[in-house]
Design a protein around this motif. Structure first.
Motif, PDB file in Angstrom:
ATOM      1  N   TYR A 147       0.986  -1.093  -0.065  1.00  0.00           N
ATOM      2  CA  TYR A 147       0.028  -0.079   0.019  1.00  0.00           C
ATOM      3  C   TYR A 147       0.752   1.317   0.158  1.00  0.00           C
ATOM      4  O   TYR A 147       1.937   1.176   0.087  1.00  0.00           O
ATOM      5  CB  TYR A 147      -0.834  -0.014   1.030  1.00  0.00           C
ATOM      6  CG  TYR A 147      -0.172   0.118   2.550  1.00  0.00           C
ATOM      7  CD1 TYR A 147      -0.171   1.342   3.200  1.00  0.00           C
ATOM      8  CD2 TYR A 147       0.351  -0.641   3.275  1.00  0.00           C
ATOM      9  CE1 TYR A 147       0.267   1.647   4.433  1.00  0.00           C
ATOM     10  CE2 TYR A 147       1.239  -0.654   4.334  1.00  0.00           C
ATOM     11  CZ  TYR A 147       1.073   0.575   4.947  1.00  0.00           C
ATOM     12  OH  TYR A 147       1.660   1.055   6.164  1.00  0.00           O
ATOM     13  N   CYS A 148       0.390   2.472  -0.354  1.00  0.00           N
ATOM     14  CA  CYS A 148       0.969   3.634  -0.236  1.00  0.00           C
ATOM     15  C   CYS A 148       0.059   4.606   0.535  1.00  0.00           C
ATOM     16  O   CYS A 148      -1.046   4.333   0.350  1.00  0.00           O
ATOM     17  CB  CYS A 148       1.770   4.116  -1.568  1.00  0.00           C
ATOM     18  SG  CYS A 148       0.488   4.072  -2.877  1.00  0.00           S
ATOM     19  N   VAL A 149       0.738   5.636   0.931  1.00  0.00           N
ATOM     20  CA  VAL A 149      -0.113   6.719   1.541  1.00  0.00           C
ATOM     21  C   VAL A 149       0.134   8.014   0.811  1.00  0.00           C
ATOM     22  O   VAL A 149       1.156   8.224   0.221  1.00  0.00           O
ATOM     23  CB  VAL A 149       0.418   6.803   2.981  1.00  0.00           C
ATOM     24  CG1 VAL A 149      -0.220   5.791   3.805  1.00  0.00           C
ATOM     25  CG2 VAL A 149       1.810   7.219   3.310  1.00  0.00           C
ATOM     26  N   ALA A 150      -0.796   9.065   0.972  1.00  0.00           N
ATOM     27  CA  ALA A 150      -0.520  10.349   0.590  1.00  0.00           C
ATOM     28  C   ALA A 150       0.652  11.150   1.235  1.00  0.00           C
ATOM     29  O   ALA A 150       0.805  11.096   2.408  1.00  0.00           O
ATOM     30  CB  ALA A 150      -1.727  11.282   0.400  1.00  0.00           C
ATOM     31  N   GLN A 151       1.500  11.924   0.457  1.00  0.00           N
ATOM     32  CA  GLN A 151       2.654  12.799   0.891  1.00  0.00           C
ATOM     33  C   GLN A 151       2.399  13.990   0.236  1.00  0.00           C
ATOM     34  O   GLN A 151       2.188  14.005  -1.034  1.00  0.00           O
ATOM     35  CB  GLN A 151       4.022  12.116   0.816  1.00  0.00           C
ATOM     36  CG  GLN A 151       4.163  12.027  -0.354  1.00  0.00           C
ATOM     37  CD  GLN A 151       5.925  11.274  -0.474  1.00  0.00           C
ATOM     38  OE1 GLN A 151       6.279  10.930   0.425  1.00  0.00           O
ATOM     39  NE2 GLN A 151       6.368  11.511  -1.555  1.00  0.00           N
TER      40      GLN A 151
ATOM     41  N   TYR B  91       1.430   9.979  -3.934  1.00  0.00           N
ATOM     42  CA  TYR B  91       1.862   8.878  -3.210  1.00  0.00           C
ATOM     43  C   TYR B  91       3.083   8.778  -2.923  1.00  0.00           C
ATOM     44  O   TYR B  91       3.941   8.811  -3.624  1.00  0.00           O
ATOM     45  CB  TYR B  91       1.045   7.609  -3.995  1.00  0.00           C
ATOM     46  CG  TYR B  91      -0.446   7.556  -3.992  1.00  0.00           C
ATOM     47  CD1 TYR B  91      -1.178   7.301  -2.658  1.00  0.00           C
ATOM     48  CD2 TYR B  91      -1.131   7.589  -5.373  1.00  0.00           C
ATOM     49  CE1 TYR B  91      -2.532   7.408  -2.652  1.00  0.00           C
ATOM     50  CE2 TYR B  91      -2.719   7.601  -4.972  1.00  0.00           C
ATOM     51  CZ  TYR B  91      -3.158   7.263  -4.014  1.00  0.00           C
ATOM     52  OH  TYR B  91      -4.649   7.276  -3.877  1.00  0.00           O
TER      53      TYR B  91
ATOM     54  N   PRO C   1       5.811   2.665  -2.048  1.00  0.00           N
ATOM     55  CA  PRO C   1       4.888   1.396  -1.746  1.00  0.00           C
ATOM     56  C   PRO C   1       5.632   1.019  -0.401  1.00  0.00           C
ATOM     57  O   PRO C   1       6.750   0.942  -0.133  1.00  0.00           O
ATOM     58  CB  PRO C   1       4.995   0.408  -2.592  1.00  0.00           C
ATOM     59  CG  PRO C   1       5.431   1.183  -4.033  1.00  0.00           C
ATOM     60  CD  PRO C   1       6.110   2.424  -3.476  1.00  0.00           C
TER      61      PRO C   1
ATOM     62  N   HIS D  71      -8.949   1.258  -8.251  1.00  0.00           N
ATOM     63  CA  HIS D  71      -8.493   2.349  -7.186  1.00  0.00           C
ATOM     64  C   HIS D  71      -9.066   1.889  -6.038  1.00  0.00           C
ATOM     65  O   HIS D  71     -10.351   1.842  -5.905  1.00  0.00           O
ATOM     66  CB  HIS D  71      -8.912   3.705  -7.629  1.00  0.00           C
ATOM     67  CG  HIS D  71      -8.442   4.676  -6.692  1.00  0.00           C
ATOM     68  ND1 HIS D  71      -7.186   5.416  -7.028  1.00  0.00           N
ATOM     69  CD2 HIS D  71      -8.725   5.193  -5.600  1.00  0.00           C
ATOM     70  CE1 HIS D  71      -6.822   6.187  -6.075  1.00  0.00           C
ATOM     71  NE2 HIS D  71      -8.059   6.100  -5.112  1.00  0.00           N
TER      72      HIS D  71
ATOM     73  N   HIS E 269      -9.004   1.813  -1.625  1.00  0.00           N
ATOM     74  CA  HIS E 269      -8.588   1.987  -0.210  1.00  0.00           C
ATOM     75  C   HIS E 269      -8.788   1.118   0.783  1.00  0.00           C
ATOM     76  O   HIS E 269      -9.988   0.670   0.585  1.00  0.00           O
ATOM     77  CB  HIS E 269      -8.955   3.543   0.151  1.00  0.00           C
ATOM     78  CG  HIS E 269      -8.236   4.628  -0.756  1.00  0.00           C
ATOM     79  ND1 HIS E 269      -8.315   5.971  -0.414  1.00  0.00           N
ATOM     80  CD2 HIS E 269      -7.611   4.642  -1.853  1.00  0.00           C
ATOM     81  CE1 HIS E 269      -7.755   6.610  -1.336  1.00  0.00           C
ATOM     82  NE2 HIS E 269      -7.259   6.023  -2.126  1.00  0.00           N
TER      83      HIS E 269
ATOM     84  N   GLY F  38      -4.483   3.030   3.512  1.00  0.00           N
ATOM     85  CA  GLY F  38      -4.004   3.904   2.541  1.00  0.00           C
ATOM     86  C   GLY F  38      -4.564   3.297   1.307  1.00  0.00           C
ATOM     87  O   GLY F  38      -5.563   2.471   0.951  1.00  0.00           O
ATOM     88  N   HIS F  39      -3.771   3.520   0.081  1.00  0.00           N
ATOM     89  CA  HIS F  39      -4.102   3.181  -1.260  1.00  0.00           C
ATOM     90  C   HIS F  39      -3.544   1.750  -1.336  1.00  0.00           C
ATOM     91  O   HIS F  39      -2.228   1.441  -1.283  1.00  0.00           O
ATOM     92  CB  HIS F  39      -3.563   4.249  -2.028  1.00  0.00           C
ATOM     93  CG  HIS F  39      -3.564   3.830  -3.673  1.00  0.00           C
ATOM     94  ND1 HIS F  39      -4.848   3.855  -4.264  1.00  0.00           N
ATOM     95  CD2 HIS F  39      -2.721   3.064  -4.531  1.00  0.00           C
ATOM     96  CE1 HIS F  39      -4.600   3.358  -5.858  1.00  0.00           C
ATOM     97  NE2 HIS F  39      -3.345   2.944  -5.649  1.00  0.00           N
TER      98      HIS F  39
END
Length: 182
Positions: free
Chosen positions: A75-79, A90, A93, A119, A121, A134-135
């Motif tokens: 997964y990845c998160v927003a930054q 994003y 990963p 897509h 989450h 996250g994504h």
């Protein structure tokens, strides 16, 4: 004095492009189709969703993933986007290892070339016990030993397509509906 975890004021996020007068685009489908899908053990999440749905003619849908064990979740998160071209992007990963997906939502549509896209989450409990979210990178997330249930609401007369969004300066999944003279 103990520091507060709450910000003292709301944060305002202003995207780099011109603001669109309609913040959230929506469409109404004249009818829908509901399917319960079972994700096969050992499959990557992308194939486990896309292939069986394509076999029954579903290419555009909203799903609820009821949760279950995965051999691996990425997964990845927003930054913050350091380039300033967008407000957020994003991060690299993250691997959660053997994990439990607590709950997830996925939107199924088509990318700019017409290929399927998901897509997704979700909230998960990682191998080390930490709760994360996250994504979800569905092509790199492998279903565990037991099947996982997914509730699917297919759109019969609405398409979901990736298209450039001038306000955010990124490509987003947007609804598309051909108008008819009915």
């Amino acid at each position: 004095m103990k520091a507060s975890l709450q910000p003292d004021r709301p944060r305002l996020l202003i995207h780099p492009g011109p603001a669109h007068p309609v913040r959230i685009e929506s469409r109404q489908s004249r009818r829908g189709r509901h399917v319960r899908l079972t994700l096969a053990p050992g499959a990557n999440m992308f194939d486990a969703i896309i292939l069986p749905l394509a076999a029954i003619g579903i290419e555009h849908a909203s799903t609820t993933i009821l949760g279950g064990d995965f051999e691996q979740i990425e997964y990845c998160v927003a930054q913050v986007d350091p380039s300033g071209q967008t407000r957020v992007g994003y991060a690299e990963p993250l691997r959660a290892g053997r994990s439990c997906l607590i709950f997830g939502n996925a939107t199924i549509g088509k990318n700019q070339q017409g290929a399927p896209i998901i897509h997704c989450h979700g909230a998960l409990r990682a191998e080390n016990g930490a709760v994360k979210g996250g994504h979800i990178l569905t092509q790199n997330s492998i279903v565990g030993a037991r099947p996982i249930s997914v509730l699917v609401t297919a759109f019969t007369d609405i398409q979901l397509r990736v298209a450039y969004d001038a306000e955010t300066n990124i490509s987003l999944i947007k609804p598309y509906q051909e108008t008819t003279n009915e």
